[in-house]
Design an enzyme around this catalytic site. Structure first.
Site, PDB file in Angstrom:
ATOM      1  N   LYS A  96       0.838  -1.197   0.000  1.00 53.59           N
ATOM      2  CA  LYS A  96       0.000   0.000   0.000  1.00 53.59           C
ATOM      3  C   LYS A  96       0.875   1.250   0.000  1.00 53.59           C
ATOM      4  O   LYS A  96       1.927   1.297   0.662  1.00 53.59           O
ATOM      5  CB  LYS A  96      -0.916   0.001   1.229  1.00 53.59           C
ATOM      6  CG  LYS A  96      -1.889   1.185   1.282  1.00 53.59           C
ATOM      7  CD  LYS A  96      -2.758   1.141   2.535  1.00 53.59           C
ATOM      8  CE  LYS A  96      -3.715   2.317   2.573  1.00 53.59           C
ATOM      9  NZ  LYS A  96      -4.561   2.324   3.794  1.00 53.59           N
ATOM     10  N   SER A 171      -9.537   2.389   2.686  1.00 56.38           N
ATOM     11  CA  SER A 171      -8.666   3.206   1.846  1.00 56.38           C
ATOM     12  C   SER A 171      -7.626   2.398   1.072  1.00 56.38           C
ATOM     13  O   SER A 171      -6.973   2.921   0.179  1.00 56.38           O
ATOM     14  CB  SER A 171      -7.935   4.231   2.715  1.00 56.38           C
ATOM     15  OG  SER A 171      -7.084   3.583   3.651  1.00 56.38           O
ATOM     16  N   SER A 195      -9.945  -0.002   6.771  1.00 61.07           N
ATOM     17  CA  SER A 195      -9.335   0.147   5.445  1.00 61.07           C
ATOM     18  C   SER A 195      -8.664  -1.099   4.895  1.00 61.07           C
ATOM     19  O   SER A 195      -8.215  -1.103   3.754  1.00 61.07           O
ATOM     20  CB  SER A 195      -8.326   1.305   5.460  1.00 61.07           C
ATOM     21  OG  SER A 195      -9.016   2.528   5.572  1.00 61.07           O
TER      22      SER A 195
END
Length: 510
Positions: A96, A171, A195
């Site tokens: 990420k 997210s 997330s």
């Protein structure tokens, strides 16, 4: 960076900002007194920094385009090969875009960080490489990871691999999408309000938020250190357990890692759940915007677990519905202080990325670039801080204990808690010019069931349990006792083995 003795004018302005009446003579006396401190600050600046090492060489990075990045899930591709053998040998991994990866840009989905390149690797990345994994790129995430949708990243939206034009869940948008697309075996996520679990739910993959501190958070951008979690997203429960086994444990930097209780998570795979007790949390269902397909699909999954030998009862935890307000008071004001008033969260021992602090220090100069999600959150955090002197943040931190105790009481009678991960399936991505209300609805509609466990730190996994309207995935969330990830994996694996999840649910293939 060199330290300079302040001027009289600078000291007077600083004093004025703190409500002090500083005269020229007082400022001059202050400057004379602190002059000897200058040598100490200069010595600090001259010493080499102490940050995690870079163990593995890497090639050039690039931003993939066209068919190579059709869904928008990649922010950068790179090739970093790890050890030649190990438990993760041959596994391809995406990271990420909140993680420090030396030599590769870190944007956290934000235009204000474009061009920033970290100088060290987050220790969990080194762990993956030591175990034989290959890092092949960084995945797209929402702007400052401040959204559960897929509409705010500076690189554009991430489309759901199973429902084009719909959110992949945020997210960690790109992480969930890349696993669902089969482009990687595992993707790292960050979870402050759901997330990891939200993209797992909406994209139809497996994602776990481990017990707080089990996976070190060193070198990862977050919101507030008391709600930050890191963990893996994978296609199967067994692979998830394998990756967590590699990721878990102290790194020697993160001061949040105390009294860890470690397990061999892969030993939970294939064990079955006969005799396990599971509490179906009533408050996790039937909320004002819960989709009936989601409630029905998760209730059917509970029945499936019962048929596998578990005792399954409906229970009530009224405090569950108080979790979001408590989370919001902590997350919004905590992020405001960690981003606006101070470039990085302070008051905790660990690794501080100094160059990132420098970039965030100029955020005020480009604040108009922030999306509505960040603007609204920072304005509310600033308001409660200025006009209520932090009352709601402090009170929420105190109430954290009561929320945790409510879940712990239920977990005293049950091995696991069960509820939908998200109240609805993937929603359509709004257009860039969507009004504030529509954008905020899209970005925050999915956190009701997930965010309370960021506050209480219980481990929670999302696994796909069927398809709803439009063949969109439905996510089942299982929550366990602190440090009992093996129990979570045991039940998740048993459910996964019981049948093809894509054949379950109201729209499952028959």
């Amino acid at each position: 960076m060199s330290f300079k003795i302040p001027s009289i004018e600078q000291i007077r302005k600083l004093g004025d900002g703190m409500g002090m009446d500083i005269t020229n003579s007082y400022a001059e006396a202050f400057i004379n007194y602190i002059a000897p401190f200058a040598d100490g600050y200069r010595q600090i600046a001259a010493l080499p920094d102490d940050v995690p090492p870079i163990k593995y060489p890497r090639g050039h990075y690039y931003r993939p385009e066209g068919d190579e990045n059709k869904h928008g899930a990649w922010i950068a591709k790179v090739n970093i090969k790890g050890a030649t053998s190990g438990p993760l040998a041959g596994k391809k991994v995406a990271i990420k875009d909140t993680y420090s990866l030396a030599g590769v840009p870190l944007t956290n989905g934000a235009s204000v960080l474009e061009g920033y390149v970290p100088e060290f690797d987050a220790p969990v990345i080194t762990r993956l490489l030591d175990a034989g994994a290959e890092v092949i790129g960084k995945s797209t995430c929402e702007y400052f990871s401040f959204s559960g949708g897929a509409a705010t990243s500076t690189s554009g939206p991430v489309h759901n691999p199973r429902a084009w034009g719909h959110t992949a869940g945020g997210s960690s948008t790109g992480s969930g999408a890349l696993v669902a697309l089969g482009e990687v075996d595992m993707a790292m996520g960050g979870d402050q309000a759901g997330s990891i679990r939200i993209p797992a739910s909406l994209s139809g993959v497996v994602g776990i938020k481990p017990t707080w501190g089990l996976v070190p958070y060193t070198g990862i951008m977050g919101m507030d250190p008391t709600i930050d979690h890191a963990g893996p997203l994978t296609a199967t429960v067994a692979e998830n357990a394998l990756f967590l086994e590699v990721l878990a444990g102290k790194d020697g930097y993160d001061s949040r890692q105390s009294d860890l209780e470690m397990e061999s998570y892969t030993k939970a795979i294939g064990q079955g759940i006969a005799g396990m007790k599971i509490g179906v949390v009533k408050e996790g269902f039937g909320q004002y915007d819960s989709h009936p397909d989601v409630d029905a699909g998760v209730q059917a999954a509970a029945k499936k677990l019962e048929s596998l030998g578990a005792r399954v009862d409906e229970i009530s935890i009224p405090w569950h519905l108080t979790g979001v307000p408590i989370w919001a008071a902590i997350a919004l004001e905590g992020t405001y202080h960690g981003m606006i008033t101070s470039p990085l969260p302070r008051h905790t021992e660990g690794v501080y990325p100094i160059s990132l602090a420098g970039r965030l220090g100029s955020l005020r100069d480009r604040a108009n670039e922030l999306p509505d999600t960040v603007k609204v959150g920072m304005l509310l955090g600033a308001y409660t801080d200025k006009y209520y002197q932090g009352y709601f943040y402090y009170k929420a931190q105190n109430l954290r204990r009561r929320l945790r105790a409510a879940y712990d009481k239920a977990l005293g009678s049950y091995d696991l808690l069960l509820m939908p991960t998200t109240r609805m399936m993937a929603s359509k991505i709004p257009p860039p010019d969507a009004p504030l209300e529509q954008m905020m609805q899209h970005c925050w509609e999915q956190i009701t069931n997930t965010s309370p466990f960021n506050v209480t730190h219980h481990p929670a996994i999302s696994i796909p349990c069927g398809l709803g309207e439009g063949n969109r995935p439905i996510g089942l969330m299982l929550v366990g006792k602190h440090w009992r990830e093996s129990t979570v994996y045991r039940a998740a694996d048993a459910f996964e083995r019981a049948g093809n999840w894509q054949s379950m649910g109201p729209s499952g293939k028959r």
